[in-house]
Design an enzyme around this catalytic site. Structure first.
Site, PDB file in Angstrom:
ATOM      1  N   GLU A 139       0.967  -1.130  -0.152  1.00 15.23           N
ATOM      2  CA  GLU A 139       0.017   0.034  -0.164  1.00 15.23           C
ATOM      3  C   GLU A 139       0.626   1.362   0.040  1.00 15.23           C
ATOM      4  O   GLU A 139       0.315   2.128   0.810  1.00 15.23           O
ATOM      5  CB  GLU A 139      -0.967   0.162   1.095  1.00 15.23           C
ATOM      6  CG  GLU A 139      -1.706  -1.187   1.012  1.00 15.23           C
ATOM      7  CD  GLU A 139      -2.928  -1.175   2.457  1.00 15.23           C
ATOM      8  OE1 GLU A 139      -2.687  -0.348   3.181  1.00 15.23           O
ATOM      9  OE2 GLU A 139      -3.623  -2.050   2.342  1.00 15.23           O
ATOM     10  N   GLU A 245      -6.223 -10.982  -1.240  1.00 11.02           N
ATOM     11  CA  GLU A 245      -6.968 -10.964  -0.123  1.00 11.02           C
ATOM     12  C   GLU A 245      -8.323 -10.872  -0.457  1.00 11.02           C
ATOM     13  O   GLU A 245      -9.124  -9.939  -0.200  1.00 11.02           O
ATOM     14  CB  GLU A 245      -6.413  -9.561   0.721  1.00 11.02           C
ATOM     15  CG  GLU A 245      -4.737  -9.551   0.901  1.00 11.02           C
ATOM     16  CD  GLU A 245      -4.491  -8.342   1.774  1.00 11.02           C
ATOM     17  OE1 GLU A 245      -5.488  -7.615   2.046  1.00 11.02           O
ATOM     18  OE2 GLU A 245      -3.454  -7.943   1.613  1.00 11.02           O
TER      19      GLU A 245
HETATM   20  C1  XIL Z   1      -6.323  -6.490   8.063  1.00 13.29           C
HETATM   21  C2  XIL Z   1      -6.568  -7.862   9.030  1.00 13.29           C
HETATM   22  O1  XIL Z   1      -7.112  -8.789   8.464  1.00 13.29           O
HETATM   23  C3  XIL Z   1      -6.940  -7.412  10.463  1.00 13.29           C
HETATM   24  O2  XIL Z   1      -6.768  -8.457  11.498  1.00 13.29           O
HETATM   25  C4  XIL Z   1      -5.965  -6.221  11.112  1.00 13.29           C
HETATM   26  O3  XIL Z   1      -6.647  -5.735  12.126  1.00 13.29           O
HETATM   27  C5  XIL Z   1      -6.012  -5.139  10.124  1.00 13.29           C
HETATM   28  O4  XIL Z   1      -5.259  -5.813   8.985  1.00 13.29           O
HETATM   29  N1  XIL Z   1      -5.033  -4.890   3.546  1.00 13.29           N
HETATM   30  C6  XIL Z   1      -3.982  -5.849   4.094  1.00 13.29           C
HETATM   31  C7  XIL Z   1      -4.061  -6.556   5.234  1.00 13.29           C
HETATM   32  O5  XIL Z   1      -3.112  -5.618   3.483  1.00 13.29           O
HETATM   33  O6  XIL Z   1      -2.872  -6.856   5.984  1.00 13.29           O
HETATM   34  C8  XIL Z   1      -4.968  -6.348   6.082  1.00 13.29           C
HETATM   35  O7  XIL Z   1      -5.431  -7.137   7.172  1.00 13.29           O
HETATM   36  C9  XIL Z   1      -6.415  -5.888   5.416  1.00 13.29           C
HETATM   37  C10 XIL Z   1      -6.450  -4.782   4.268  1.00 13.29           C
END
Ligand code: XIL
Length: 354
Positions: A139, A245
């Site tokens: 990001e 994701e």
């Molecule tokens: C999220 C997790 O799922 C949560 O448990 C945590 O509180 C915050 O992060 N983008 C990403 C992930 O790259 O690492 C994030 O994961 C969701 C958005």
């Protein structure tokens, strides 16, 4: 005997899509203790690649200078190796879940680079030769307007922090694939900025192997055409493309997946506490099916599709951006397949027969 009469009550996702790409999921906590028996069975049956949901991120893995927390990451890597699953490390450099000391303000560029080196060598070096790949930078692209997001790493090091992070990761684990990972980078404007970053990395001689499109999409708003175009554009740079994701949120929210965009619990409607309506599940199934059709397109070069959670009860969308009861994945809270799962495995037997 036709294939459809063979006893296959629940075809395996990893097998169903093996010809096209690997199928993975994120996992949380310390394995295997963090999983119930049904969850463990689901994980072993369907998924070939594991991403740690939190434990390898900078703050949990490296809370203080020189102090690392490796018990959960070690357990995850051991768990995967014992089952011949792969692990993708997530993530070495991110502005969220990062300890404040890493890029503290006032730190000079050289000191910040030295800390980044210690961090990346400490974490990626520990698993050298054992991981499939790393999300090296997560990001870094701004949501709108400018180019790179304004973050402590950018302020401390300068815009080449991305390049430096890839170089350090390459040193720490030369055999791992190295990825850039972000959300909404299928959308045209953010895609253009991401393409610029990737081209600049390539021009500077840094080897980047792939790009992860996170895939936190929203029901009825999945940008299919942008996704198709983004996969094509990233592949044209010679990169492997992954959906890293994946989830389809069924409770309305603003778009994006900025974890900082958290809202107070109770501030947004929570309409599906008693269960998800059938018509919503049906639309979700259709939209997952359309996505996978696109991912399976031979021109798409998608090498992995990972879900962000094993089942609905394990999804971050139950607590982000605020507390809600969400139903974004292929399996329900009791690990039972949903219509979306059925839609993805439908047709598998027909294809096998042809
Ligand atoms: C999220 C997790 O799922 C949560 O448990 C945590 O509180 C915050 O992060 N983008 C990403 C992930 O790259 O690492 C994030 O994961 C969701 C958005």
């Amino acid at each position: 005997m036709s294939a459809s009469t063979s006893p296959s009550p629940s075809p395996s996702l990893r097998e169903r899509f093996a010809r096209f790409f690997e199928v993975g999921t994120c996992v949380a906590g310390t394995l295997p203790a963090s999983l119930g028996a049904e969850e463990l069975a689901l994980l072993e049956h369907h998924f070939a690649v594991l991403t740690p949901e939190n434990c390898m991120k900078p703050a949990p893995a490296h809370p203080e200078p020189g102090r690392f927390e490796f018990s959960a990451p070690d357990a995850l890597v051991r768990f995967a190796e014992a089952r011949r699953m792969s692990v993708v490390g997530h993530c070495l450099c991110w502005h969220q879940q990062s300890p404040p000391w890493l890029f503290e303000s006032g730190l000079g560029r050289e000191a910040a680079l030295q800390q980044l080196r210690e961090h990346i060598h400490g974490v990626a070096g520990r698993y050298r030769g054992r991981l499939q790949g790393w999300d090296v930078v997560n990001e870094a692209i701004a949501e709108e307007g400018e180019y790179l997001r304004d973050t402590p790493a950018l302020r401390a090091i300068g815009p080449d922090f991305v390049q430096r992070a890839f170089e350090l990761a390459r040193e720490a684990d030369p055999g791992a694939q190295l990825y850039y990972n972000d959300y909404d980078i299928e959308r045209p404007a953010k895609r253009q900025r991401t393409l610029r970053l990737l081209r600049e990395l390539q021009a500077s001689g840094v080897r980047v192997d792939g790009v992860g499109i996170q895939g936190h999409w929203i029901l009825d708003q999945v940008p299919f055409d942008d996704i198709r175009a983004a996969i094509r554009d990233y592949a044209a740079l010679g990169l492997t493309v992954m959906i890293t994701e994946l989830d389809i949120d069924v409770v309305p929210r603003a778009s994006g997946a900025d974890v900082a965009a958290r809202a107070p619990d109770g501030s947004a409607p929570d309409p599906y506490r008693e269960g998800c309506p059938e018509d919503v599940l049906a639309r979700q199934a259709q939209q997952y099916a359309r996505l996978f059709e696109l991912f399976c397109d031979p021109s798409s070069r998608v090498s992995r599709v990972s879900f962000w959670g094993l089942h609905d009860g394990a999804s971050w969308l139950n607590y982000w951006p605020s507390k809600r009861t969400n139903h974004p994945l292929l399996f329900d809270r009791r690990c039972r397949p949903k219509p979306a799962f059925q839609a993805l495995v439908a047709g598998a037997n027909d294809e096998e027969k042809s």
